[in-house]
Motif scaffolding. Structure first.
Motif, PDB file in Angstrom:
ATOM      1  N   UNK A  17      -9.047   5.748   0.222  1.00  0.00           N
ATOM      2  CA  UNK A  17      -8.920   4.855  -0.927  1.00  0.00           C
ATOM      3  C   UNK A  17      -7.502   4.295  -1.026  1.00  0.00           C
ATOM      4  N   UNK A  18      -6.513   5.159  -0.794  1.00  0.00           N
ATOM      5  CA  UNK A  18      -5.124   4.706  -0.844  1.00  0.00           C
ATOM      6  C   UNK A  18      -4.847   3.678   0.243  1.00  0.00           C
ATOM      7  N   UNK A  19      -5.411   3.890   1.429  1.00  0.00           N
ATOM      8  CA  UNK A  19      -5.243   2.936   2.524  1.00  0.00           C
ATOM      9  C   UNK A  19      -5.873   1.588   2.169  1.00  0.00           C
ATOM     10  N   UNK A  20      -7.035   1.652   1.497  1.00  0.00           N
ATOM     11  CA  UNK A  20      -7.693   0.407   1.119  1.00  0.00           C
ATOM     12  C   UNK A  20      -6.885  -0.336   0.066  1.00  0.00           C
ATOM     13  N   UNK A  21      -6.243   0.398  -0.822  1.00  0.00           N
ATOM     14  CA  UNK A  21      -5.381  -0.229  -1.826  1.00  0.00           C
ATOM     15  C   UNK A  21      -4.212  -0.959  -1.158  1.00  0.00           C
ATOM     16  N   UNK A  22      -3.744  -0.429  -0.043  1.00  0.00           N
ATOM     17  CA  UNK A  22      -2.664  -1.106   0.687  1.00  0.00           C
ATOM     18  C   UNK A  22      -3.129  -2.477   1.179  1.00  0.00           C
ATOM     19  N   UNK A  23      -4.422  -2.557   1.537  1.00  0.00           N
ATOM     20  CA  UNK A  23      -4.984  -3.844   1.953  1.00  0.00           C
ATOM     21  C   UNK A  23      -4.958  -4.825   0.801  1.00  0.00           C
ATOM     22  N   UNK A  24      -5.362  -4.370  -0.393  1.00  0.00           N
ATOM     23  CA  UNK A  24      -5.301  -5.230  -1.578  1.00  0.00           C
ATOM     24  C   UNK A  24      -3.867  -5.702  -1.837  1.00  0.00           C
ATOM     25  N   UNK A  25      -2.935  -4.779  -1.724  1.00  0.00           N
ATOM     26  CA  UNK A  25      -1.533  -5.115  -1.972  1.00  0.00           C
ATOM     27  C   UNK A  25      -1.031  -6.148  -0.964  1.00  0.00           C
ATOM     28  N   UNK A  26      -1.500  -6.035   0.276  1.00  0.00           N
ATOM     29  CA  UNK A  26      -1.104  -7.011   1.294  1.00  0.00           C
ATOM     30  C   UNK A  26      -1.662  -8.391   0.945  1.00  0.00           C
ATOM     31  N   UNK A  27      -2.924  -8.440   0.511  1.00  0.00           N
ATOM     32  CA  UNK A  27      -3.534  -9.715   0.121  1.00  0.00           C
ATOM     33  C   UNK A  27      -2.783 -10.310  -1.066  1.00  0.00           C
ATOM     34  N   UNK A  28      -2.361  -9.471  -2.005  1.00  0.00           N
ATOM     35  CA  UNK A  28      -1.581  -9.945  -3.149  1.00  0.00           C
ATOM     36  C   UNK A  28      -0.284 -10.607  -2.682  1.00  0.00           C
ATOM     37  N   UNK A  29       0.378  -9.973  -1.721  1.00  0.00           N
ATOM     38  CA  UNK A  29       1.639 -10.524  -1.204  1.00  0.00           C
ATOM     39  C   UNK A  29       1.409 -11.884  -0.553  1.00  0.00           C
ATOM     40  N   UNK A  30       0.349 -11.987   0.241  1.00  0.00           N
ATOM     41  CA  UNK A  30       0.046 -13.250   0.918  1.00  0.00           C
ATOM     42  C   UNK A  30      -0.325 -14.322  -0.108  1.00  0.00           C
TER      43      UNK A  30
END
Length: 228
Positions: A17-30
């Motif tokens: 779940x934490x790894x998936x949240x990192x994906x969300x955070x990356x999309x937010x940055x982009x």
């Protein structure tokens, strides 16, 4: 399975779940890199809606003699004002969805927000003296009779302006909510920045909020007539 195995399994799932949240955070940055000037649109609408809702609240207190109480069965009987509180939260959630690439979810929430405001307007205007509990009972009874008060079947019956335009917007939103050609053709939702869907969410947000402000104006006008 031993207690240690259960604990290890839980830790693995939590890490996933934490790894998936990192994906969300990356999309937010982009998203911020590409649409930083647009992402605050939702916050702007929150500020505008707070001002609008406060104006309606003052009218309710001064002209209808009802204080706002956000508890489920407390105080104010005007469903439109209660849904207005919910709209604050929905707008911030919609922004988070768009920011993290959950575009279809954002459109579904926009449709829900529009429908709840139309529904609450209809109930308040057609049953101005009814208690909140009575209005909720009307909703329940009509749903039991397979005649629910949804935006699609009350716009024509209402006193709202620009009915054709409102029905068109509701239909467009619905095409992304239900499994359809439009929904599938726009692409399966994946966790990534998609410029066209971002811009579509922005366009829908502007249309929905403009419609809601018009509904709010009409609610105020009709309630003014009621108290005279």
């Amino acid at each position: 399975m031993s207690n240690n195995d259960n604990k290890n399994d839980s830790l693995i799932k939590l890490q996933m779940f934490r790894d998936f949240r990192k994906t969300w955070e990356f999309v937010e940055e982009v998203t911020l890199e590409n649409r930083q000037d647009k992402i605050l649109t939702w916050f702007d609408f929150v500020s505008k809606w707070i001002a609008e809702w406060y104006k309606l609240m003052k009218f309710s207190e001064e002209q209808l003699g009802e204080e706002i109480n956000i508890l489920p069965k407390g105080g104010n009987t005007q469903l439109f004002l209660r849904r207005g509180i919910e709209l604050f939260l929905n707008l911030t959630w919609i922004q988070n969805c768009v920011l993290s690439g959950a575009y279809h979810q954002a459109i579904r929430e926009l449709r829900y927000s529009l429908e709840t405001m139309i529904q609450s307007y209809y109930l308040d205007i057609n049953h101005p003296e009814a208690s909140l509990e009575c209005k909720l009972e009307i909703l329940k009874e009509l749903a039991d009779l397979d005649r629910p008060i949804t935006a699609g079947n009350v716009i024509d019956k209402s006193k709202l302006d620009n009915k054709k335009k409102l029905k068109k917007l509701y239909k467009e939103l619905s095409s992304y909510v239900h499994p359809s050609f439009t929904e599938i053709d726009s692409g399966v939702t994946t966790t990534m920045f998609r410029p066209k869907l971002f811009d579509l969410c922005l366009e829908f947000t502007n249309k929905v909020m403009n419609a809601i402000f018009n509904i709010s104006k009409k609610w105020n006008e009709e309630m003014q007539k009621y108290i005279k």
